[in-house]
Design a protein around this motif. Structure first.
Motif, PDB file in Angstrom:
ATOM      1  N   LEU A   7       2.418   5.222  -4.680  1.00 49.26           N
ATOM      2  CA  LEU A   7       2.565   3.859  -4.204  1.00 49.26           C
ATOM      3  C   LEU A   7       1.398   3.540  -3.288  1.00 49.26           C
ATOM      4  O   LEU A   7       0.991   4.346  -2.472  1.00 49.26           O
ATOM      5  CB  LEU A   7       3.883   3.693  -3.450  1.00 49.26           C
ATOM      6  N   SER A   8       0.872   2.346  -3.405  1.00 51.16           N
ATOM      7  CA  SER A   8      -0.267   1.938  -2.602  1.00 51.16           C
ATOM      8  C   SER A   8       0.211   1.278  -1.320  1.00 51.16           C
ATOM      9  O   SER A   8       1.095   0.437  -1.322  1.00 51.16           O
ATOM     10  CB  SER A   8      -1.139   0.971  -3.403  1.00 51.16           C
ATOM     11  N   ASN A   9      -0.386   1.657  -0.218  1.00 45.87           N
ATOM     12  CA  ASN A   9      -0.104   1.048   1.061  1.00 45.87           C
ATOM     13  C   ASN A   9      -1.433   0.559   1.605  1.00 45.87           C
ATOM     14  O   ASN A   9      -2.259   1.363   2.040  1.00 45.87           O
ATOM     15  CB  ASN A   9       0.562   2.048   2.002  1.00 45.87           C
ATOM     16  N   SER A  10      -1.639  -0.749   1.591  1.00 45.89           N
ATOM     17  CA  SER A  10      -2.933  -1.309   1.960  1.00 45.89           C
ATOM     18  C   SER A  10      -3.276  -1.100   3.427  1.00 45.89           C
ATOM     19  O   SER A  10      -4.421  -1.270   3.820  1.00 45.89           O
ATOM     20  CB  SER A  10      -2.984  -2.793   1.605  1.00 45.89           C
ATOM     21  N   SER A  11      -2.322  -0.726   4.254  1.00 43.26           N
ATOM     22  CA  SER A  11      -2.616  -0.495   5.670  1.00 43.26           C
ATOM     23  C   SER A  11      -3.172   0.902   5.924  1.00 43.26           C
ATOM     24  O   SER A  11      -3.639   1.187   7.020  1.00 43.26           O
ATOM     25  CB  SER A  11      -1.373  -0.722   6.518  1.00 43.26           C
ATOM     26  N   LEU A  12      -3.135   1.755   4.923  1.00 43.22           N
ATOM     27  CA  LEU A  12      -3.652   3.110   5.078  1.00 43.22           C
ATOM     28  C   LEU A  12      -5.138   3.158   4.741  1.00 43.22           C
ATOM     29  O   LEU A  12      -5.604   2.443   3.862  1.00 43.22           O
ATOM     30  CB  LEU A  12      -2.892   4.073   4.169  1.00 43.22           C
ATOM     31  N   THR A  13      -5.853   4.025   5.433  1.00 48.39           N
ATOM     32  CA  THR A  13      -7.268   4.229   5.131  1.00 48.39           C
ATOM     33  C   THR A  13      -7.431   5.527   4.347  1.00 48.39           C
ATOM     34  O   THR A  13      -6.506   6.335   4.252  1.00 48.39           O
ATOM     35  CB  THR A  13      -8.100   4.303   6.425  1.00 48.39           C
ATOM     36  N   ASP A  14      -8.604   5.733   3.831  1.00 48.77           N
ATOM     37  CA  ASP A  14      -8.907   6.934   3.071  1.00 48.77           C
ATOM     38  C   ASP A  14      -9.312   8.061   4.022  1.00 48.77           C
ATOM     39  O   ASP A  14      -9.533   7.846   5.219  1.00 48.77           O
ATOM     40  CB  ASP A  14     -10.040   6.632   2.080  1.00 48.77           C
ATOM     41  N   ALA A  64       1.651   9.465   2.862  1.00 45.23           N
ATOM     42  CA  ALA A  64       2.176   8.854   4.085  1.00 45.23           C
ATOM     43  C   ALA A  64       1.072   8.450   5.056  1.00 45.23           C
ATOM     44  O   ALA A  64       1.272   7.557   5.892  1.00 45.23           O
ATOM     45  CB  ALA A  64       3.145   9.811   4.777  1.00 45.23           C
ATOM     46  N   HIS A  65      -0.089   9.087   4.938  1.00 47.42           N
ATOM     47  CA  HIS A  65      -1.150   8.868   5.922  1.00 47.42           C
ATOM     48  C   HIS A  65      -2.426   8.249   5.366  1.00 47.42           C
ATOM     49  O   HIS A  65      -3.191   7.656   6.134  1.00 47.42           O
ATOM     50  CB  HIS A  65      -1.508  10.197   6.596  1.00 47.42           C
ATOM     51  N   PHE A  66      -2.675   8.399   4.060  1.00 50.74           N
ATOM     52  CA  PHE A  66      -3.971   7.993   3.511  1.00 50.74           C
ATOM     53  C   PHE A  66      -3.808   7.353   2.144  1.00 50.74           C
ATOM     54  O   PHE A  66      -2.863   7.640   1.412  1.00 50.74           O
ATOM     55  CB  PHE A  66      -4.897   9.216   3.389  1.00 50.74           C
ATOM     56  N   ALA A  67      -4.772   6.521   1.800  1.00 51.65           N
ATOM     57  CA  ALA A  67      -4.832   5.920   0.470  1.00 51.65           C
ATOM     58  C   ALA A  67      -6.302   5.685   0.132  1.00 51.65           C
ATOM     59  O   ALA A  67      -7.079   5.251   0.986  1.00 51.65           O
ATOM     60  CB  ALA A  67      -4.069   4.608   0.433  1.00 51.65           C
ATOM     61  N   GLY A  68      -6.668   6.007  -1.093  1.00 56.10           N
ATOM     62  CA  GLY A  68      -8.034   5.780  -1.543  1.00 56.10           C
ATOM     63  C   GLY A  68      -8.503   6.897  -2.436  1.00 56.10           C
ATOM     64  O   GLY A  68      -7.753   7.840  -2.726  1.00 56.10           O
ATOM     65  N   PRO A  69      -9.740   6.822  -2.875  1.00 55.31           N
ATOM     66  CA  PRO A  69     -10.275   7.823  -3.812  1.00 55.31           C
ATOM     67  C   PRO A  69     -10.247   9.255  -3.268  1.00 55.31           C
ATOM     68  O   PRO A  69      -9.922  10.189  -4.003  1.00 55.31           O
ATOM     69  CB  PRO A  69     -11.711   7.362  -4.069  1.00 55.31           C
ATOM     70  N   ASN A  70     -10.582   9.440  -2.005  1.00 56.43           N
ATOM     71  CA  ASN A  70     -10.562  10.799  -1.450  1.00 56.43           C
ATOM     72  C   ASN A  70      -9.139  11.327  -1.322  1.00 56.43           C
ATOM     73  O   ASN A  70      -8.901  12.519  -1.527  1.00 56.43           O
ATOM     74  CB  ASN A  70     -11.271  10.851  -0.100  1.00 56.43           C
ATOM     75  N   ALA A  71      -8.204  10.446  -0.994  1.00 54.72           N
ATOM     76  CA  ALA A  71      -6.799  10.856  -0.923  1.00 54.72           C
ATOM     77  C   ALA A  71      -6.314  11.313  -2.292  1.00 54.72           C
ATOM     78  O   ALA A  71      -5.638  12.345  -2.414  1.00 54.72           O
ATOM     79  CB  ALA A  71      -5.938   9.712  -0.387  1.00 54.72           C
TER      80      ALA A  71
END
Length: 156
Positions: free
Chosen positions: A3-10, A102-109
């Motif tokens: 699930l994507s959470n736009s408030s999380l950073t990579d 829970a903490h990160f979202a993005g390509p590196n995650a």
């Protein structure tokens, strides 16, 4: 499915790796399936283990952590002492993926989750095939070697 959470950073560097590793091992220590393996069986020295894991994951993701070691051999030493089967590896992966999500979202995650899955599967397979007391090194497929260059057998 993640699930994507736009408030999380990579994950961008060492600080995020440390945040991930610390949160993950908090979950591991509290886990009914894995916690006792780290506390009672391996008797993990967290002041030594956590910095090694920071270096390991920083090396995996950014190739800058300077990790050296053989995680397969470490896991193999635990085989005579406790179960190290598919349920334990699946639980480890579930906790790892949940912590990343829970903490990160993005390509590196996403990449670190893929790396964790590959490593867990390779280590599990090698442990399940190994004779007791064998010295083991990780052998990745050619595709995994290209994608995860720092995880070559003599680098892990």
């Amino acid at each position: 499915m993640t699930l994507s959470n736009s408030s999380l950073t990579d994950l961008h560097g060492r600080a995020e790796i440390e945040q991930l590793v610390n949160a993950f091992y908090e979950h591991v220590r509290e886990d009914d399936v894995l916690g006792f393996i780290f506390t009672d069986i391996a008797r993990t020295d967290w002041t030594a283990h956590l910095p090694r894991m920071y270096a390991f994951w920083e090396t995996v993701l950014f190739r800058t952590g300077g990790y050296t070691g053989n995680p397969l051999a470490v896991h193999a030493r635990l085989l005579p002492l406790t179960a190290m089967g598919r349920p334990q590896f699946d639980r480890w992966l579930l906790l790892f993926h949940r912590t990343v999500d829970a903490h990160f979202a993005g390509p590196n995650a996403e990449h670190i989750k893929n790396c964790a899955s590959d490593m867990a599967n390779v280590i599990h397979r090698r442990l399940s095939e190994a004779p007791v007391g064998a010295t083991l090194t990780v052998q990745l497929t050619p595709e995994q070697q290209v994608r995860d260059a720092p995880l070559k057998a003599d680098a892990v």
